[in-house]
Write a protein that holds these residues in place. Structure first.
Motif, PDB file in Angstrom:
ATOM      1  N   ILE A   1       0.833  -1.202   0.000  1.00 51.94           N
ATOM      2  CA  ILE A   1       0.000   0.000   0.000  1.00 51.94           C
ATOM      3  C   ILE A   1       0.868   1.253   0.000  1.00 51.94           C
ATOM      4  N   ALA A   2       1.957   1.189   0.744  1.00 50.70           N
ATOM      5  CA  ALA A   2       2.845   2.357   0.821  1.00 50.70           C
ATOM      6  C   ALA A   2       4.258   1.876   1.043  1.00 50.70           C
TER       7      ALA A   2
ATOM      8  N   CYS B 112      10.652   0.849   4.514  1.00 51.66           N
ATOM      9  CA  CYS B 112       9.454   0.618   5.309  1.00 51.66           C
ATOM     10  C   CYS B 112       8.301   0.357   4.351  1.00 51.66           C
ATOM     11  N   LEU B 113       7.638  -0.784   4.515  1.00 52.53           N
ATOM     12  CA  LEU B 113       6.542  -1.141   3.617  1.00 52.53           C
ATOM     13  C   LEU B 113       5.267  -1.394   4.411  1.00 52.53           C
ATOM     14  N   ARG B 114       4.173  -0.827   3.927  1.00 55.43           N
ATOM     15  CA  ARG B 114       2.866  -1.157   4.511  1.00 55.43           C
ATOM     16  C   ARG B 114       2.182  -2.102   3.537  1.00 55.43           C
TER      17      ARG B 114
ATOM     18  N   THR C   5      -3.726  -3.753   7.485  1.00 48.02           N
ATOM     19  CA  THR C   5      -2.354  -3.717   6.961  1.00 48.02           C
ATOM     20  C   THR C   5      -1.334  -4.054   8.053  1.00 48.02           C
ATOM     21  N   ILE C   6      -0.162  -4.468   7.606  1.00 43.00           N
ATOM     22  CA  ILE C   6       0.964  -4.615   8.524  1.00 43.00           C
ATOM     23  C   ILE C   6       2.124  -3.771   7.991  1.00 43.00           C
ATOM     24  N   THR C   7       3.053  -3.432   8.875  1.00 39.63           N
ATOM     25  CA  THR C   7       4.207  -2.627   8.480  1.00 39.63           C
ATOM     26  C   THR C   7       5.486  -3.423   8.713  1.00 39.63           C
TER      27      THR C   7
ATOM     28  N   GLY D  26       1.824  -0.393  -4.685  1.00 41.62           N
ATOM     29  CA  GLY D  26       1.086  -0.972  -5.807  1.00 41.62           C
ATOM     30  C   GLY D  26       1.659  -2.312  -6.255  1.00 41.62           C
ATOM     31  N   ASP D  27       2.948  -2.544  -5.967  1.00 42.92           N
ATOM     32  CA  ASP D  27       3.555  -3.841  -6.295  1.00 42.92           C
ATOM     33  C   ASP D  27       3.056  -4.914  -5.315  1.00 42.92           C
ATOM     34  N   MET D  28       3.379  -6.153  -5.668  1.00 42.99           N
ATOM     35  CA  MET D  28       2.921  -7.271  -4.844  1.00 42.99           C
ATOM     36  C   MET D  28       4.102  -7.987  -4.184  1.00 42.99           C
TER      37      MET D  28
END
Lengths: 277, 469
Positions: free
Chosen positions: A5-6, A16-18, A58-60, A79-81
């Motif tokens: 998501i982010a 850092c990925l959400r 979501t998780i971070t 947007g990526d998976m």
């Protein structure tokens, strides 16, 4: 597949990925981890949860770019998976009212210490946090840590920001300064070892979170085994939190080095592929 | 038209061609190449279609063996497939990994003459014909949906069969798998050269084609508990979580670098494709001299993988003698042909490391066989003062596995034995907990693929009966 998501870079080498994972977010507890696989040829790597939001689903995750998997992770955008994401794994941290606790986060270990500090504070503890990094550029989440701590101490090894020195120095000063009921330390293995050595003379229970090499993360392979109090334990199901005074650090260090040669070979190959792209 | 058995019984079992041992020791292609059209006809013609049908009762899922062999003999492959698949949902797998020599083939009338029909090889031929002729398959007719929902936990042999049977009865099945690939031990445990992963994938795809929803990356007990599944959505739950926890020897040096559980070693090779490193990211240590401790199929698989990875010498270290080896005879023979060195009556005392904590050797005892123990096998006893050293740089511990406690520890009301297995009725798979069934290795401890499939099948029948009440 799990949607990102982010994504933000906390430092030039820390991402850092959400990630969207509603079922997981609903069950997550402080101290637990997930296993991810970045793509179809990827390794399964464990990452301790940095945060989660059950409402948002979501998780971070926070990861430092050190090897092929984390470098690949660094290239992903919102947007990526993520190809695979599984969890929450491991036992949650013990959260209860201990009194005064010190949460130590070193380097990328600042991320997983954050939800633990928050939970401990919510449980009524006085939380003193100490976070440190090699230099100013590697430091992150000072603001987030401030919010979940009664007191925050920041150090950098080279003095490029805040107090110059290692996290063990303010830790020792605090232990000498008054009654501390519990210490939780997360960071590089060597930091956790020296935090444990620092607290030992004060007899303060000290919990460390071991980020061993894993494959399945569910107790199936034993790759993550370590020795605690003379007994073999699996970090994935018996941990990842352990009594830092009981951990056999030599075995823990040695087992982290099993694939040093292969990790370099893999990264060299990946980098040369990236260059030719 | 009934064909009369020939008066003279043919005792020449048709051998199945295999890859040359010297060649196959360096590749991951399937070792056994399968029968040709002529071979399968010839072998099928040897079956005397005796009225005793002992083979059927020797099969854990009671496949109508004489009937499908007859169809093969008559060249009616679609009929052979139909007969086979009506009892066995995963014949391409069973034809490869079932221990037929102790089951159907052991009780074959011709076994008395040392020439039992090669039922497994014929089964494999029929199943492979089916996989290669999908367009000729008549689509499985599914009954109208019953509206009942079943959660199957684990996508190994027990789960796959249970899910397939329930789906064929019109129930909506969700199958949960902890790993990123469905198939359980068929994917992570059994190597490519014995059971090609595309065969497993084809069988998983078949189960999906029946409408089974496969949820990967789902560790039940963590992501949701059994009680939550029962409370939220499902009418029944089947536990087919296997025996995934590795046993170690508990000897000094077991945590040294270079010591693997067979589970880890095989998972890295099979599931993570470490044999293709660095094209795949997961590495594995390639030993020069590898010792595999244990004498079962998993030990044989580990040893043969180590050889294919490029080891110079691979030892099987087993504390009893050749006679007691629990592995399939065929796999022992394959391993020997490929150059695996067997060290019988040998038991490790400790694993010794170098100054960087890497394995450099293993100290072993010589053993001798004493009185029979509870298992009926002669107990191995240490010969005092017999210690000796073998130089090795990788050790794989293949001593067996026990069930993973993740589900038992998070599910109230299950009856768990001291070995960690879940207590379930042998005939129905019903546990003492309401609406929960279990089957396969989680109930029996580590056993065979086909016994797990049999348990999945019986549980599906029992669940169906319950749902129809």
């Amino acid at each position: 597949m799990f949607k990102i998501i982010a994504k933000e870079k906390l430092t030039p080498v820390i991402d850092c990925l959400r990630v969207e994972a509603p079922a997981l977010a609903k069950k997550a507890k402080a101290g637990q981890f997930v296993i991810i696989r970045v793509d179809e040829v990827g390794e399964r790597i464990p990452l301790t949860l940095a945060d989660w939001d059950a409402k948002e689903g979501t998780i971070t995750l926070v990861a430092m770019e050190v090897g092929t998997s984390t470098r690949k992770l660094g290239l992903l955008k919102a947007g990526d998976m993520l190809t695979n994401l599984v969890g929450p794994l491991g036992l949650p941290s013990d959260i209860e009212k201990f009194g005064t606790v010190i949460c130590v986060g070193g380097g990328v270990g600042i991320a997983p210490i954050h939800p633990i500090a928050r939970s401990l504070r919510q449980a009524g503890n006085k939380v003193i946090s100490i976070i440190g990094a090699r230099n100013k550029d590697l430091l992150f989440w000072e603001d987030k840590m401030k919010k979940v701590s009664d007191e925050l101490i920041v150090t950098t090894d080279d003095g490029s920001y805040a107090a110059k020195g290692l996290v063990t120095e303010p830790l020792k000063a605090k232990l000498e300064g008054g009654k501390i009921d519990r210490v939780i330390a997360i960071g590089p293995a060597v930091m956790m070892k020296f935090c444990s050595i620092t607290t030992k003379p004060f007899n303060v229970p000290t919990i460390v979170s071991l980020n061993s090499i894993m494959v399945d993360g569910t107790g199936m392979c034993g790759c993550c085994r370590i020795s605690v109090g003379g007994k073999t334990k699996f970090a994935c199901v018996d941990g990842p939190d352990f009594d830092g005074h009981q951990v056999d650090w030599n075995i823990a260090f040695d087992r982290q080095k099993v694939y040093l040669k292969e990790e370099k070979e893999s990264l060299d190959k990946w980098e040369s592929c990236q260059c030719s792209k | 038209m009934e064909e009369k058995p020939k008066s003279k019984i043919n005792l020449n079992r048709v051998e199945m061609p295999r890859q040359d041992p010297k060649v196959r020791a360096h590749n991951y292609k399937e070792v056994a190449l399968g029968y040709t059209d002529e071979m399968v006809k010839e072998e099928a013609s040897r079956c005397i279609q005796c009225p005793k049908r002992m083979c059927v009762s020797g099969c854990p899922v009671n496949v109508d063996i004489p009937e499908f062999i007859k169809a093969v003999r008559e060249g009616d492959m679609p009929e052979a497939v139909k007969i086979l698949k009506s009892k066995n949902a995963l014949p391409a797998i069973c034809g490869r990994v079932c221990p037929q020599e102790t089951q159907c083939e052991a009780v074959c009338t011709l076994a008395k003459k040392n020439a039992p029909i090669a039922i497994g090889r014929i089964e494999r031929y029929v199943a492979d014909w089916d996989l290669g002729n999908k367009e000729k398959r008549s689509p499985t007719e599914l009954p109208p949906p019953t509206g009942k929902k079943v959660a199957v936990i684990g996508s190994g042999p027990a789960g796959l069969v249970c899910a397939a049977d329930l789906a064929k009865l019109g129930h909506k099945v969700t199958m949960y798998e902890a790993l990123h690939t469905a198939g359980g031990v068929l994917m992570y445990g059994i190597p490519e050269f014995r059971l090609p992963k595309k065969v497993v994938q084809a069988e998983v795809d078949y189960v999906k084609s029946l409408g089974v929803d496969v949820q990967l990356d789902s560790v039940m007990g963590k992501l949701a508990t059994v009680d939550e599944l029962l409370a939220n959505k499902f009418d029944a739950v089947f536990l087919g979580t296997g025996a995934g926890l590795p046993m170690f020897l508990d000897i000094p040096g077991e945590n040294l670098n270079g010591v693997y559980s067979a589970n880890e070693f095989l998972t890295r090779v099979n599931l993570m494709k470490a044999y293709l490193f660095p094209d795949y990211d997961t590495p594995i240590k390639i030993g020069k001299k590898v010792a595999v401790i244990g004498g079962g199929n998993v030990a044989m698989d580990s040893a043969r993988c180590a050889l294919r990875l490029g080891a110079d010498e691979v030892y099987i270290v087993y504390r009893r003698s050749r006679t007691e080896l629990p592995a399939r005879h065929e796999e022992v023979e394959n391993a020997e042909e490929e150059g695996i060195i067997f060290k019988f009556l040998t038991n490790p005392k400790q694993i010794i490391g170098d100054d960087k904590s890497w394995v450099k050797s293993m100290e072993c005892f010589e053993m001798e066989l004493g009185e029979p123990d509870a298992s009926g096998r002669r107990r191995p006893v240490v010969k005092p003062g017999s210690e000796f050293i073998i130089d090795v740089d990788v050790v794989v511990v293949a001593l067996g596995t026990t069930p993973n406690p993740l589900i038992p520890s998070t599910t109230k009301g299950l009856d768990i034995t001291k070995h960690g297995t879940v207590v379930a009725d042998e005939q129905t798979g019903k546990t003492v907990k309401d609406r929960v069934w279990a089957g396969g290795d989680v109930v029996t401890g580590a056993a065979t693929v086909i016994s797990a499939m049999g348990a999945g099948k019986r549980a599906a029948a029992s669940i169906d009966a319950f749902l129809k009440k």
